[in-house]
Design an enzyme around this catalytic site. Sequence first.
Site, PDB file in Angstrom:
ATOM      1  N   ASP A  51       0.852  -1.182   0.000  1.00  0.00           N
ATOM      2  CA  ASP A  51       0.000   0.000   0.000  1.00  0.00           C
ATOM      3  C   ASP A  51       0.898   1.246   0.000  1.00  0.00           C
ATOM      4  OD1 ASP A  51      -3.179   0.564   1.203  1.00  0.00           O
ATOM      5  OD2 ASP A  51      -1.725   2.206   1.107  1.00  0.00           O
ATOM      6  N   THR A 117      -6.896  15.753 -11.405  1.00  0.00           N
ATOM      7  CA  THR A 117      -8.188  15.580 -12.066  1.00  0.00           C
ATOM      8  C   THR A 117      -8.847  16.928 -12.337  1.00  0.00           C
ATOM      9  OG1 THR A 117     -10.465  14.806 -11.672  1.00  0.00           O
ATOM     10  CG2 THR A 117      -9.159  15.267  -9.732  1.00  0.00           C
ATOM     11  N   TYR A 141     -13.521  13.719  -3.264  1.00  0.00           N
ATOM     12  CA  TYR A 141     -12.522  13.263  -4.232  1.00  0.00           C
ATOM     13  C   TYR A 141     -11.716  14.443  -4.774  1.00  0.00           C
ATOM     14  CZ  TYR A 141     -10.667  11.844  -8.755  1.00  0.00           C
ATOM     15  OH  TYR A 141      -9.840  11.641  -9.836  1.00  0.00           O
TER      16      TYR A 141
HETATM   17  N1  UFG Z   1     -23.501   8.907 -17.096  1.00  0.00           N
HETATM   18  C1  UFG Z   1     -24.773   8.477 -17.452  1.00  0.00           C
HETATM   19  N2  UFG Z   1     -25.087   7.174 -17.236  1.00  0.00           N
HETATM   20  C2  UFG Z   1     -24.214   6.274 -16.701  1.00  0.00           C
HETATM   21  C3  UFG Z   1     -22.915   6.737 -16.333  1.00  0.00           C
HETATM   22  C4  UFG Z   1     -22.606   8.066 -16.541  1.00  0.00           C
HETATM   23  O1  UFG Z   1     -25.588   9.250 -17.948  1.00  0.00           O
HETATM   24  O2  UFG Z   1     -24.576   5.097 -16.523  1.00  0.00           O
HETATM   25  C5  UFG Z   1     -23.162  10.312 -17.330  1.00  0.00           C
HETATM   26  C6  UFG Z   1     -22.743  11.049 -16.079  1.00  0.00           C
HETATM   27  O3  UFG Z   1     -23.866  11.514 -15.388  1.00  0.00           O
HETATM   28  C7  UFG Z   1     -21.874  12.143 -16.668  1.00  0.00           C
HETATM   29  C8  UFG Z   1     -21.230  11.487 -17.909  1.00  0.00           C
HETATM   30  O4  UFG Z   1     -22.032  10.355 -18.181  1.00  0.00           O
HETATM   31  O5  UFG Z   1     -22.677  13.199 -17.088  1.00  0.00           O
HETATM   32  C9  UFG Z   1     -19.825  11.038 -17.655  1.00  0.00           C
HETATM   33  O6  UFG Z   1     -19.811  10.274 -16.456  1.00  0.00           O
HETATM   34  P1  UFG Z   1     -18.580   9.403 -15.977  1.00  0.00           P
HETATM   35  O7  UFG Z   1     -18.998   8.724 -14.716  1.00  0.00           O
HETATM   36  O8  UFG Z   1     -18.101   8.531 -17.091  1.00  0.00           O
HETATM   37  O9  UFG Z   1     -17.441  10.460 -15.719  1.00  0.00           O
HETATM   38  P2  UFG Z   1     -17.461  11.739 -14.770  1.00  0.00           P
HETATM   39  O10 UFG Z   1     -17.459  12.931 -15.697  1.00  0.00           O
HETATM   40  O11 UFG Z   1     -18.469  11.713 -13.726  1.00  0.00           O
HETATM   41  O12 UFG Z   1     -16.091  11.549 -14.008  1.00  0.00           O
HETATM   42  C10 UFG Z   1     -14.880  11.854 -14.581  1.00  0.00           C
HETATM   43  C11 UFG Z   1     -13.770  11.022 -13.955  1.00  0.00           C
HETATM   44  C12 UFG Z   1     -13.574  11.412 -12.521  1.00  0.00           C
HETATM   45  C13 UFG Z   1     -13.394  12.893 -12.442  1.00  0.00           C
HETATM   46  C14 UFG Z   1     -14.586  13.597 -13.021  1.00  0.00           C
HETATM   47  C15 UFG Z   1     -14.465  15.086 -12.924  1.00  0.00           C
HETATM   48  O13 UFG Z   1     -14.076   9.660 -14.035  1.00  0.00           O
HETATM   49  O14 UFG Z   1     -12.432  10.756 -12.016  1.00  0.00           O
HETATM   50  O15 UFG Z   1     -14.676  13.228 -14.390  1.00  0.00           O
HETATM   51  O16 UFG Z   1     -15.728  15.642 -13.099  1.00  0.00           O
HETATM   52  F1  UFG Z   1     -13.270  13.311 -11.181  1.00  0.00           F
END
Ligand code: UFG
Length: 323
Positions: A51, A117, A141
Site C-alpha cells: 500500500d 483531475t 474526491y
Molecule cells: N452517465 C450516465 N449514465 C451512466 C454513467 C454516466 O448518464 O450510466 C453520465 C454522467 O452523469 C456524466 C457522464 O455520463 O454526465 C460522464 O460520467 P462518468 O462517470 O463517465 O465520468 P465523470 O465525468 O463523472 O467523471 C470523470 C472522472 C472522474 C473525475 C470527473 C471530474 O471519471 O475521475 O470526471 O468531473 F473526477
Amino acid sequence: MITLVTGGAGYIGSHMVRALLRAGRRVVVLDNLSTGHRRALPPDAAFVEADVRDTAAVTALLQEHDVDAVLHFAGLIEVGASVRDPIGYWSTNFGGTLSLLGAMEASGVKRIVFSSTCAVYGEPGVVPIVESCPRRPISPYGRSKLACEHALADVAAADPAFCAVALRYFNVAGAAADGSVGEDHQPETHLIPRVLNAARDGGGITIFGTDFPTPDGTCVRDYVHVEDLCAAHLAALDRLTPGLAAFNLGIGRGFSVREVIDTARAVTGRAIEASAGPRRAGDPPRLFADPTRARELLGWSPRAVELEPIIASAWRWTRQVSS
Ligand code: UFG
C-alpha cells in the site's frame, strides 16, 4: 535508473507501464491490488505488492530499485463514492501522497508526475477550462486531489531541486491498441464502459439527466484516449523542472452523453437501449479542457480527437473480456 509507477496494476497505470517499457525505460510497480489486477502487469515490469500508505515499504522499494522518478497513479477515483466514504478518500489519496512524499524525501528521489483531475475545478464558470481557473472542488474526491497539489507545491517551495507536475485528467477512456489492457473497474460507474457493457450484454443504459442547459440536455464531457494520456506523461517526465507545474489533459472538445451513446451504436452495430433517468448528484453540465498549455509546454497533442477511435478501442477490449 528506474521509474516507479504507483497504481500500475490499475486502468491508467497499466497502460502507462507498457508505454514506459516501449520507450525503453525500466519500471517497478507498486500496487496493493485493491482495485488493480495482477494480470494487467506485463512480465518485464518488477512488482511490489504494498500500500502506498506503507511509507517503510515504499522507502525500501525506492532504495532497492534505484528509482529516479515516480508516476503516482494509486488512488481512489469515484466522485460519488467519495461522498459516501470521505475518510477512505482522504486516507488513500491525500494520506497516500503524503506517505509517498515522505518516502521520496527519505530516499532522495525528487521527480514526480502526479495524477490529478479536472474535479479540482468543481463547477467552472466558463469552459473551456484553463489551468488558472479557480479550483473549487465540490466533492471529497476533488478536494483530496487538490490537497495533494498543495502539498506538492509546498514540498517544491521547500526544496529547490524538487520537480513535480500535476496532470489534471478529463474523462479518460479507451483501451490499448494491442488489446493487452483496458478499463476494468468493479463496479463500473463510467459512461463509456457502461454503454459498451450494455452493447455486449444487453440491459440498456440510463442517462443521468436530460434537462441540463446543454444542446441536447445531457452532460458534456471531454473524453481523452488513455494512450494519448500516457504520451503526455512521457512528455512530462522528460520535461520535469524544479517547482510544481499543472496541465489539463483533455482533447479540448466536449461530447454529450447522447453523442457517446450514438457513437457507441455506430461502432458496435448494436441497438443500445437508452432511457432518461434523474440527474446524478454533483454532475456539472459541461466540462472540457483548454489543452493549450500541454501543447505548448509539453509538445503534447492527442491523436484521438473524435469519439469514434476512443470508443472503437474500448469496444475491442470489452468484447474480449467476459461479462
Ligand atoms: N452517465 C450516465 N449514465 C451512466 C454513467 C454516466 O448518464 O450510466 C453520465 C454522467 O452523469 C456524466 C457522464 O455520463 O454526465 C460522464 O460520467 P462518468 O462517470 O463517465 O465520468 P465523470 O465525468 O463523472 O467523471 C470523470 C472522472 C472522474 C473525475 C470527473 C471530474 O471519471 O475521475 O470526471 O468531473 F473526477
